[in-house]
Design a protein around this motif. Structure first.
Motif, short mmCIF file in Angstrom:
data_model
loop_
_atom_site.label_atom_id
_atom_site.label_comp_id
_atom_site.label_asym_id
_atom_site.label_seq_id
_atom_site.Cartn_x
_atom_site.Cartn_y
_atom_site.Cartn_z
N LYS A 145 54.52 38.17 77.30
CA LYS A 145 54.09 39.56 77.02
C LYS A 145 54.95 40.16 75.92
O LYS A 145 54.45 40.80 75.00
CB LYS A 145 54.23 40.42 78.28
CG LYS A 145 53.08 40.26 79.25
CD LYS A 145 53.19 41.29 80.37
CE LYS A 145 52.06 41.10 81.34
NZ LYS A 145 52.11 42.05 82.44
N SER A 146 56.23 39.94 76.04
CA SER A 146 57.15 40.49 75.05
C SER A 146 56.89 39.87 73.67
O SER A 146 56.88 40.58 72.66
CB SER A 146 58.58 40.22 75.54
OG SER A 146 59.47 40.29 74.49
N ASN A 149 53.64 41.35 72.23
CA ASN A 149 53.84 42.74 71.77
C ASN A 149 54.66 42.79 70.49
O ASN A 149 54.34 43.56 69.58
CB ASN A 149 54.50 43.58 72.86
CG ASN A 149 53.49 43.99 73.94
OD1 ASN A 149 52.28 43.87 73.74
ND2 ASN A 149 53.98 44.43 75.07
N ARG A 152 52.47 41.70 67.62
CA ARG A 152 51.53 42.75 67.19
C ARG A 152 52.24 43.83 66.39
O ARG A 152 51.73 44.29 65.37
CB ARG A 152 50.83 43.36 68.41
CG ARG A 152 49.76 42.42 68.98
CD ARG A 152 49.14 42.94 70.25
NE ARG A 152 48.00 42.12 70.64
CZ ARG A 152 47.61 41.90 71.88
NH1 ARG A 152 48.27 42.45 72.87
NH2 ARG A 152 46.56 41.15 72.12
N SER A 153 53.41 44.23 66.86
CA SER A 153 54.16 45.26 66.13
C SER A 153 54.57 44.74 64.76
O SER A 153 54.51 45.47 63.77
CB SER A 153 55.42 45.65 66.91
OG SER A 153 55.05 46.16 68.16
N LEU B 17 49.92 49.65 73.11
CA LEU B 17 49.57 48.25 73.36
C LEU B 17 49.21 48.03 74.83
O LEU B 17 48.23 47.34 75.14
CB LEU B 17 50.72 47.32 72.93
CG LEU B 17 51.03 47.32 71.43
CD1 LEU B 17 52.19 46.38 71.11
CD2 LEU B 17 49.81 46.93 70.60
N ASP B 21 45.66 46.95 76.48
CA ASP B 21 45.61 45.81 77.39
C ASP B 21 45.09 46.22 78.77
O ASP B 21 44.93 45.37 79.65
CB ASP B 21 47.03 45.21 77.58
CG ASP B 21 47.44 44.34 76.41
OD1 ASP B 21 46.54 43.86 75.69
OD2 ASP B 21 48.64 44.12 76.22
#
Lengths: 182, 79
Positions: A145-146, A149, A152-153, B17, B21
């Protein structure tokens, strides 16, 4: 003897996303195609050990990743942008996103750290859940998940979207918000 | 929605985000939904993130070249 359709079809159906994953790992289309072929060879050689009804794509992605890690990683070359021309060419405003060429998007993707790119492609392009992607990458769900994210950032930054400064309220909106506070 | 329920751009961006999700609670989702209706800047950011996700998704659906498909079908048919 022809292979059973129930095995053949899922193998072939997985090829486009396997290929996207392979490209994201090794950054070279020809090598990615070879990697996909080696993956299918390995899968076919061990097809008897595959349990029908279990997740074939996840199995194939795990094979591909292991092959890459054991045979390809040393040969991987990072995309470099020594003179900054690539970064400059990637600058765009959100309204331009609709016109963003796939080529430019790929260039930005290529600049992500490998672990983030891998996680993003597994979850975002190949449709795996965070749990499935974590199994494929042999790490914790929170790690995936990290990474997703952060990927994406980072992509947003590479495309010149730096966050609240770029997306905060414009002057008119800010005035309305201030009015509402009082 | 009362002023107390309103959230600011910084908070929306921080949760965006997770919002996309579907991983935030109903109350926060309602607040962000409402904020996006009023704030063009955050709405643009959300649209950008959606477009970015669409681009990533597109990667997994690009057709393989005919030569590779032929090579792999030949390979499978040998088993």
């Amino acid at each position: 003897m022809k292979m059973d359709r129930s095995v053949r079809e899922p193998l072939l159906a997985a090829v486009p996303s396997l290929r996207a994953f392979a490209i994201s790992l090794c950054g070279n289309v020809d090598r990615a195609d070879d990697l996909v072929q080696e993956t299918l060879l390995r899968a076919l050689a061990n097809i008897d050990s595959f349990q029908p009804g279990t997740n074939m794509p996840a199995w194939l992605f795990t094979i591909l990743r292991n092959l890459f890690r054991s045979e390809y990683r040393k040969r991987r070359r990072e995309v470099e942008d020594a003179d900054g021309s690539l970064a400059e060419s990637l600058k765009s405003h959100p309204e331009q996103m609709g016109r963003l060429e796939m080529r430019e998007f790929r260039q930005a993707l290529a600049q992500l750290p490998p672990d983030q790119r891998e996680a993003l492609v597994l979850v975002g392009a190949s449709g795996f859940s965070y749990e499935e992607a974590a199994n494929i990458c042999d790490c914790a769900v929170g790690t995936i998940k990290s990474r997703v994210n952060r990927a994406r950032s980072r992509l947003a930054k590479l495309l010149a979207i730096d966050g609240i400064e770029d997306f905060g309220p414009d002057e008119a909106t800010r005035a309305v918000l201030e009015d509402q506070k009082t | 929605m009362t002023n107390r329920d309103r959230i600011h751009c910084e908070e929306v961006i921080a949760h965006l985000l997770a919002y996309l999700d579907g991983e935030i609670d109903a109350e926060k989702r309602r607040q962000i939904d409402h904020h996006l209706e009023e704030c063009r800047a955050c709405f643009s950011r959300a649209e950008f993130e959606k477009a970015l996700r669409q681009k990533v998704k597109q990667l997994g659906h690009e057709k393989s070249p005919h030569s590779l498909q032929k090579r792999l079908k030949g390979l499978i048919d040998r088993f």
